[in-house]
Scaffold this active site. Structure first.
Site, mmCIF file in Angstrom:
data_model
loop_
_atom_site.group_PDB
_atom_site.id
_atom_site.type_symbol
_atom_site.label_atom_id
_atom_site.label_comp_id
_atom_site.label_asym_id
_atom_site.label_seq_id
_atom_site.Cartn_x
_atom_site.Cartn_y
_atom_site.Cartn_z
ATOM 1 C CG ASP A 59 -10.514 0.098 3.680
ATOM 2 O OD1 ASP A 59 -11.692 -0.001 3.307
ATOM 3 O OD2 ASP A 59 -9.653 -0.766 3.430
ATOM 4 C CG ASP A 60 -14.702 -0.750 5.111
ATOM 5 O OD1 ASP A 60 -14.624 -0.530 3.892
ATOM 6 O OD2 ASP A 60 -14.749 -1.900 5.585
ATOM 7 C CB CYS A 92 -12.023 -1.925 -0.930
ATOM 8 S SG CYS A 92 -12.392 -1.942 0.839
ATOM 9 C CG ASP A 327 -12.610 2.523 0.766
ATOM 10 O OD1 ASP A 327 -13.282 2.726 1.797
ATOM 11 O OD2 ASP A 327 -11.900 1.506 0.608
ATOM 12 C CG ASN A 328 -16.349 1.206 1.306
ATOM 13 O OD1 ASN A 328 -15.395 0.742 0.684
ATOM 14 N ND2 ASN A 328 -16.629 0.837 2.554
#
Length: 512
Positions: A59-60, A92, A327-328
């Site tokens: 995540d991130d 997200c 996710d990013n």
């Protein structure tokens, strides 16, 4: 520069695994294209069986963290790295919705983390759960498991109109958290039962997921059934809580100072016009947050090593794909933006994708444009179920075998809605951290084109200007602007593999 942390002892976390270079193919089912990868031999040399897949989603996590993850770097040596892999939105919930379904936000209907156009509620309301890869793979005979972070707005006790805490369709094992960002004091929906975890070191969420992953692998090995397991970590998302064992690691680490650090684009887009140079206090804060991010991903790195060791001990390693991604991305001072995401710049939309497994060349790099909408079709394709033609993405299996399809896409699409509400949004961003107006964008092999809802445009030649500092939108010819707009418009309205594949072909002069 401070040194990379050494790997933990092999007796605890396992060692590097040899990757078998095996290839095969099998047919698909109704509504699917023919599968381009299928059965492979087992590690023990036994009867032919379909491959397993373990997907580790962070995540991130931005590219600049990979250098601090020795087991991910080992995975790169053992497998293939996608150097031009992008997300449909650097946020997200829309990104994870695209990963699960293989569809762009304009088809999932999920553009933000909450409200009418986002979050878990929109995902459900739009029928997206039925489009996820899990039901298709379960129907194809796979044992499926999901552990960790699902979608923004999901709560473990949600019943969704049923009589018990809800488990989405298609998952044999379900261990999903709601607010797991702090890594402690959270609840998991464990196959329909809500279980609370506290503040002890043993409760650290990433480690709990790692332990459950190993148990899942053990059970699947006993059943002799192929499996698909997604391990969705909350790290390194803020507050970037490290495991207690890593709390003092990497002392004095500072954030990267790229040419874009504390430097605005020229001319500066209107939505960034109020940005001031980073103060010394802000730069110190960025350094501290970067170090916390590095510490927080050490447990994810450990989890990967532990999973690979478990696979090897069960004789499953040579027949299992390991997929690592995010996710990013995340910016920290680039373009004078305070820490955040949601922009169309490479810091935010270009993230790692590393795959090792049967038939995947070791130490190889794929330069073709790939996007998170490709993951669901790829998983289904590798399983033998076949890539669904209803997905907007396409299977990466040919690229994983070292092939170079001549009809591959020439552009990827990024879609972002300016969030209407910041309430209950863990990604709510102040304007100085990058909170742009609604936009649509395309990223090609050598350029970024962005169209904002307020009429502003940005264009960067990413070959000559990889840090995206010289906005050349105003100097483009009318023909070039029209061609870029036509490509973007076509992609913005595409649906399905064929339609989106055609739309991603650059209009004449758009790529010149």
């Amino acid at each position: 520069m401070f040194g990379i942390r050494q790997c933990r002892p092999a007796s605890v976390l396992g060692v590097g695994l040899a990757v078998a270079l095996l290839a095969a193919c099998s047919g698909g089912g109704s509504g699917h294209s023919n599968a381009s990868a299928g059965t492979t031999s087992t590690a023990s040399g036994g009867s032919s069986t379909r491959p397993n897949i373990v997907f580790v989603l962070t995540d991130d996590l931005s590219w600049n963290l990979v250098q601090y993850m020795p087991h991910v770097k080992e995975l790169q040596k053992d497998g293939t790295t996608f150097s031009n892999y992008y997300v449909t939105d650097s946020l997200c919930c829309p990104s994870r919705s695209s990963i699960l379904t293989g569809e762009f936000p304009h088809n999932t209907g999920v553009f933000t983390n909450n409200g009418d156009d986002g979050g878990y509620a929109s995902f459900n309301r739009n029928g997206d759960e039925k489009k996820c890869y899990a039901p298709a793979m379960q129907k194809a005979g796979y044992r499926t498991g999901f552990m960790g972070k699902y979608l923004n707005g999901y709560l473990p006790a949600d019943k969704n109109g049923t009589s018990a805490p809800y488990v989405p369709p298609g998952w044999n094992t379900w261990d999903a958290a709601g607010n797991g960002y702090p890594e402690f004091n959270y609840a998991l929906n464990e196959n329909g039962k809500v279980v609370h975890y506290g503040h002890e070191p043993k409760d650290y969420l990433t480690d709990v997921v790692a332990g459950k992953a190993r148990s899942f692998i053990d059970a699947a090995a006993t059943d002799k059934k192929p499996f698909m397991l997604e391990l969705a970590a909350f790290a390194p998302h803020a507050p970037s809580t490290p495991a207690p064992r890593d709390a003092r690691s990497f002392p004095g680490l500072t954030a990267p100072r790229t040419p874009a650090y504390n430097t605005p684009s020229t001319p500066t887009p209107k939505w960034q016009s109020g940005l001031t140079p980073l103060s010394s206090e802000e730069q110190t804060s960025i350094d501290q947050k970067f170090a916390k991010r590095v510490r927080s991903v050490q447990a994810v790195d450990d989890m990967i090593a532990g999973v690979r060791s478990e696979l090897e001990s069960k004789g499953l390693a040579r027949n299992t794909y390991i997929v690592f991604s995010s996710d990013n991305g995340f910016h920290m001072g680039e373009h004078r933006l305070r820490p955040g995401k949601q922009t169309a710049y490479d810091t935010d939309i270009k993230v790692p994708l590393v795959v090792a497994g049967p038939g995947v060349p070791a130490g190889h790099t794929v330069s073709q444009l790939a996007e998170n909408i490709d993951l669901s079709p790829t998983f289904q394709d590798l399983s033998g179920a076949g890539a669904p033609t209803t997905a907007d993405g396409r299977s990466l299996a040919p690229l994983l075998r070292g092939q170079s399809p001549t009809d591959w896409r020439q552009a990827v699409l990024i879609e972002h809605h300016h969030p209407v509400s910041k309430t209950d949004d863990p990604d709510a961003a102040p304007d100085n951290s990058g909170n742009p107006p609604t936009y649509e964008a395309i990223r090609t092999a050598n350029a970024l084109w962005v169209e904002y809802a307020d009429g502003e445009r940005e264009y960067y030649d990413t070959t000559a200007d990889p840090n995206e500092l010289q906005n050349k939108a105003a100097s483009l010819s009318a023909a070039r602007r029209d061609a870029l707009h036509a490509t973007l418009t076509a992609m913005q309205h595409c649906s399905g593999t064929v339609s989106c594949g055609k739309a991603s072909a650059l209009q004449p002069t758009a790529g010149g």
